[in-house]
Structure formats: structure tokens, C-alpha cells
Design a protein around this motif. Sequence first.
Motif, short mmCIF file in Angstrom:
data_model
loop_
_atom_site.label_atom_id
_atom_site.label_comp_id
_atom_site.label_asym_id
_atom_site.label_seq_id
_atom_site.Cartn_x
_atom_site.Cartn_y
_atom_site.Cartn_z
N ASN A 52 0.82 -1.11 -0.09
CA ASN A 52 -0.09 0.11 0.06
C ASN A 52 0.82 1.22 0.21
N GLY A 53 2.08 1.38 -0.12
CA GLY A 53 2.93 2.29 -0.23
C GLY A 53 3.20 3.03 1.18
N TYR A 54 3.25 2.40 2.01
CA TYR A 54 3.57 2.86 3.45
C TYR A 54 4.88 3.34 3.53
N PHE A 55 6.07 2.49 2.89
CA PHE A 55 7.51 2.79 2.99
C PHE A 55 7.87 3.82 1.70
N ASP A 56 6.86 4.12 0.91
CA ASP A 56 7.18 5.20 -0.07
C ASP A 56 7.65 6.54 0.44
N ILE A 57 8.20 7.38 -0.41
CA ILE A 57 8.37 8.85 -0.16
C ILE A 57 7.77 9.47 -1.18
N PRO A 58 6.76 10.43 -0.89
CA PRO A 58 5.98 10.41 0.40
C PRO A 58 5.20 9.30 0.39
N ARG A 59 4.86 8.86 1.66
CA ARG A 59 3.82 7.79 1.98
C ARG A 59 2.39 7.96 1.24
N GLU A 60 2.12 6.67 0.86
CA GLU A 60 0.88 6.52 0.06
C GLU A 60 -0.18 6.29 1.13
N THR A 61 0.02 5.74 2.02
CA THR A 61 -1.16 5.41 3.19
C THR A 61 -0.54 5.55 4.57
N SER A 62 -1.47 5.35 5.69
CA SER A 62 -1.15 5.73 6.67
C SER A 62 -1.21 4.76 7.71
N ALA A 63 -0.67 4.56 8.76
CA ALA A 63 -0.88 3.72 10.06
C ALA A 63 -2.46 3.18 10.03
N THR A 64 -3.17 4.53 10.25
CA THR A 64 -4.72 4.10 10.38
C THR A 64 -5.24 3.42 9.34
N ASP A 65 -4.92 3.70 8.02
CA ASP A 65 -5.48 3.14 6.92
C ASP A 65 -4.98 1.56 7.07
N LEU A 66 -3.72 1.13 7.29
CA LEU A 66 -3.21 -0.30 7.45
C LEU A 66 -3.97 -1.03 8.60
N ALA A 67 -4.18 -0.23 9.45
CA ALA A 67 -5.05 -0.83 10.72
C ALA A 67 -6.46 -1.20 10.48
N ALA A 68 -7.15 -0.36 9.53
CA ALA A 68 -8.25 -0.51 8.96
C ALA A 68 -8.50 -1.74 8.20
#
Length: 217
Positions: free
Chosen positions: A172-188
Motif C-alpha cells: 500500500n506504499g507505506y514505505f514510499d516517499i512520500p507515504r501513500e497510506t497511513s498506519a490508520t489505513d493499515l489498521a483498518a
Amino acid sequence: MLAKLCRALGNIRSIELDNAFYVEDGTWIESLTVASNDPFTPERVLEEISGVSLFYSSEVPTESDDLEIRRLTILANESYPFILSLVLRQEAIPNRIVLQNGVFEVVVTARDWDQFRSLADEIQDTLGEFELLSVTQNEEPGEPLDSGRLTEVLVSKLTDEQLAVLETAYDNGYFDIPRETSATDLAAELDIAQSTVSERLRTAERTLLELIYGPRN
């Protein structure tokens, strides 16, 4: 062989040449790691490729429903594994050879700049195209072709929950710069608490760093 397997599989992410050993009469034992977007049966796929037979297959565990990783050991009748032959003829060390998105990515260790230029020229003359991504000067050469079987080592060191979080974050692109998703989205998406996502990510990252640098004193 990587290109033939890529065409036979169709919807793949990558094929990596882990190792190759010559047997006799043009027959090679080749170890491959195949990451596919769709499930596949190695026996059926290899039936479509002339001069190839399956010696052994094992599945690398993954928590993703959209990814299947298999390590294949095959017997292949070919004059020489193509990209590997270009590297070895120049007496360079092949550190990584992977086919991804229709492009071969090759990491090698050369003795000096002249040896590297000679290798680059041969690749250019043989394949007609060559792009240099980076050059690094090191005192020690890199390990040749999957010496540590990194994928299996990492999978064995991480829990299923940590793998699930890492794969979901990466996809989901969490490690991309800039991030494409957030920890909140991952949790959901994973249906767990955000604090649990953060904890599992930190624990997994610490485990990976321990593999590289060793445990902290």
C-alpha cells in the motif's frame, strides 16, 4: 530460461536466479525464486517449456492473498544461463540476477573499473541496451547469488502477524516517499488497532536490523 519462464507464467512479479550448476551435456541445475500474482502449478508451467523439467519445488510462506512465492529447482538444457554467462566470462561475481517488469536487473562485483567497463561493453554489444543505475566501491565483494537465501531467512525470523503487517504496508506504499497510506489505513485494512500495527512494524524492523547488524549489546 528466466525469460521463457516469465512468458509461460504470464502474471508474475519477479523471477530471481538464485544459483546454477553445470551437470553435463548442456544440462544445468538452476535454482529460481518465483513471485507470482496468481497461484500456479510448477509442473504444468514447465511442461510448456522445451528442455526443462522440475526437480524440486517448495512454497515460501506469505500472508498475502495476492502473492505466491515458490522456490524451484529445475533441470534445464541450454548452452549456458544467458545473463550469467556474460557476467562469468568477464570473471565478475554475480551478486543478484532478477527479471522484473520485463527487465533484467543485475548486481555484480567487478575487480576494478576496467573489468567493469569490459562487462558493460559486452552486455551492450550482446543485448543492445544497458543502463547503469549505480556504482559502489567496496573493500569486500558481495556474496554470490543468494548465498544466505535471504527470503527464507527473513520469513523464518518473522511471525505471521509481522509478515502480514509488513506485506500490507509495502503493497500500500507505506514505505514510499512520500507515504501513500497511513498506519490508520493499515489498521483498518488488517482490522487491528493502530497501536498494534505500529508495534508489529517496529518489532519486524528491529528483527531485520538484528539480522544485518547483530543483536544490541
